[in-house]
Design a protein around this motif. Structure first.
Motif, PDB file in Angstrom:
ATOM      1  N   UNK A  56       3.750  -4.109  -7.484  1.00 38.51           N
ATOM      2  CA  UNK A  56       3.357  -2.779  -7.021  1.00 38.51           C
ATOM      3  C   UNK A  56       2.489  -2.902  -5.777  1.00 38.51           C
ATOM      4  N   UNK A  57       2.671  -1.981  -4.842  1.00 38.75           N
ATOM      5  CA  UNK A  57       1.908  -2.019  -3.600  1.00 38.75           C
ATOM      6  C   UNK A  57       2.502  -2.926  -2.544  1.00 38.75           C
ATOM      7  N   UNK A  58       3.721  -3.418  -2.778  1.00 33.57           N
ATOM      8  CA  UNK A  58       4.362  -4.323  -1.815  1.00 33.57           C
ATOM      9  C   UNK A  58       4.525  -3.656  -0.453  1.00 33.57           C
ATOM     10  N   UNK A  85      14.750   8.683  -4.531  1.00 33.70           N
ATOM     11  CA  UNK A  85      14.361   7.470  -3.818  1.00 33.70           C
ATOM     12  C   UNK A  85      14.805   6.237  -4.585  1.00 33.70           C
ATOM     13  N   UNK A  86      15.277   5.233  -3.895  1.00 30.96           N
ATOM     14  CA  UNK A  86      15.642   3.969  -4.517  1.00 30.96           C
ATOM     15  C   UNK A  86      14.382   3.221  -4.904  1.00 30.96           C
ATOM     16  N   UNK A  90       8.219   2.313  -0.923  1.00 30.77           N
ATOM     17  CA  UNK A  90       7.344   1.998  -2.042  1.00 30.77           C
ATOM     18  C   UNK A  90       6.588   3.179  -2.589  1.00 30.77           C
ATOM     19  N   UNK A  91       6.872   4.403  -2.067  1.00 32.88           N
ATOM     20  CA  UNK A  91       6.190   5.578  -2.558  1.00 32.88           C
ATOM     21  C   UNK A  91       4.843   5.845  -1.923  1.00 32.88           C
ATOM     22  N   UNK A  92       4.475   5.077  -0.902  1.00 31.57           N
ATOM     23  CA  UNK A  92       3.199   5.329  -0.228  1.00 31.57           C
ATOM     24  C   UNK A  92       3.192   6.732   0.367  1.00 31.57           C
ATOM     25  N   UNK A  93       2.033   7.370   0.348  1.00 31.95           N
ATOM     26  CA  UNK A  93       1.868   8.727   0.873  1.00 31.95           C
ATOM     27  C   UNK A  93       1.392   8.690   2.318  1.00 31.95           C
TER      28      UNK A  93
END
Length: 380
Positions: free
Chosen positions: A59-61, A1-2, A171-174
């Motif tokens: 973080x969390x954007x 992932x970028x 952003x890596x959110x699940x």
């Protein structure tokens, strides 16, 4: 992932002061730049660059490249708005019960209610409602929220329940963070998190440059090399594509939009689109949105939606809609679909101020939009 861009913005007081000074130059700059210029004056572009944040984002954007919208993009917009010969172009198709219909949603039908009168008053009023499963946010000219797409570690084999516990978003959110239950709205990355997109648009004429005046066909690719070719041909090589721009591409496929068209229209069966390397190129350019006069953005050859045609050359394995994947889940770049580009392309409006205001629907994966472009016709 970028890794998503996160972080720093200029101090608000610095941005405001610089913007005030720069806006004071607009009238003088307007006089210096001829109405047929293909790009904003260098002084405007330089002032804009200093005001557009560079990231990284915190973080969390949830805004993605929408973080670039602000004083810098509005400064570029302001120059176009200040031009005496600027014209407003509608970038959306008219919605109706007989317009072409997406095969991915329920029936799109607006039901018109009878005129009503309130007892004891002299008021009469009219309204309408949508049929069940109409999905207006995924029909006609619309914008995709960043949370519209997620990705899995590997392709699903179609057996059993889809492995959504492993899905990831921008952003890596699940999946649990974004859409924890089947009937949940998007708790993250929904349409309500998108800012008003008030920025400059660059319109690239693929029908002229690639099709040699003929509309592109289903499955045709617009590559990174084609984008460079169009920038050169349209006098935009020096300006290029700037952070925070919206890029619009005219393919001619919008000619297939016929009303009445309905479910039998060929419009939603196929279409030209971006190659994977073009998506990567535009991602590196840090645009805020990509829009085409097509329903998919990804290239869709005839028979592809029925499993009878392969994905485009260069598409990563397991990602047949690789442009959606890259733009939404990796870069945080919005998609604008079924954009009406023909009039602006015919008038050679290569750069403009565009205003795109999605509905602030909590947890929505998309929105119907009425974007406009304001620019001077006849740019060289």
């Amino acid at each position: 992932m970028v890794e998503p861009i996160r972080g720093h913005r200029p101090h608000p007081s610095a941005r405001t002061g610089a913007l005030a000074v720069s806006l004071g130059l607009l009238a003088a700059l307007s006089a210096l730049a001829g109405p047929a210029a293909a790009a904003e004056p260098a002084s405007v572009l330089e002032a804009s660059r200093k005001l557009v944040p560079t990231g990284p984002w915190p973080a969390g954007d949830e805004k993605g490249m929408g973080n670039l919208i602000g004083a810098g993009t509005q400064l570029r917009c302001g120059w176009h708005l200040s031009q005496p010969k600027a014209k407003t172009y509608e970038l959306s198709q008219v919605r109706s019960n007989t317009m072409p219909k997406s095969p991915f949603t329920g029936p799109y039908t607006t039901q018109y209610k009878p005129t009503s009168v309130l007892p004891g008053t002299a008021h009469a009023f009219n309204s309408e409602k949508y049929a069940a499963d109409a999905e207006p946010a995924q029909q006609g000219t619309q914008i995709d929220a960043i949370g519209h797409f997620a990705y899995l570690d590997k392709p699903w084999d179609g057996q059993g329940a889809p492995p959504l516990d492993g899905a990831r978003y921008y952003g890596g959110f699940t999946q649990q963070q974004v859409k924890p239950t089947p009937d949940s709205p998007l708790l993250k990355l929904g349409m309500d998190k998108a800012p008003p997109l008030i920025t400059t648009a660059v319109l690239l004429d693929a029908k002229a440059a690639i099709g040699k005046g003929q509309s592109l066909k289903g499955g045709d690719l617009i590559t990174a090399a084609h984008i460079q070719q169009m920038l050169n041909a349209q006098g935009l090589a020096r300006r290029g594509i700037l952070p925070g721009d919206v890029v619009l591409i005219h393919t001619g496929w919008g000619d297939q939009w016929k009303d009445p068209g309905g479910d039998s229209s060929p419009y939603y069966t196929q279409g030209p689109g971006l190659s994977y390397d073009a998506a990567q190129y535009l991602g590196r350019s840090r645009i805020v949105a990509i829009g085409l006069d097509v329903p998919f953005i990804d290239p869709v050859a005839e028979g592809f939606l029925q499993g009878k045609a392969a994905p485009a050359a260069g598409t990563p394995a397991g990602l047949p809609f690789a442009v959606h994947h890259h733009m939404l889940t990796q870069m945080g770049i919005h998609h604008l679909e079924s954009v009406r580009t023909a009039e602006a392309a015919a008038d050679r409006v290569w750069t403009s101020c565009t205003m795109i205001l999605p509905l602030r629907t909590a947890g929505a994966a998309g929105s119907a939009i009425r974007p406009v472009a304001i620019g001077v016709p006849g740019q060289r």
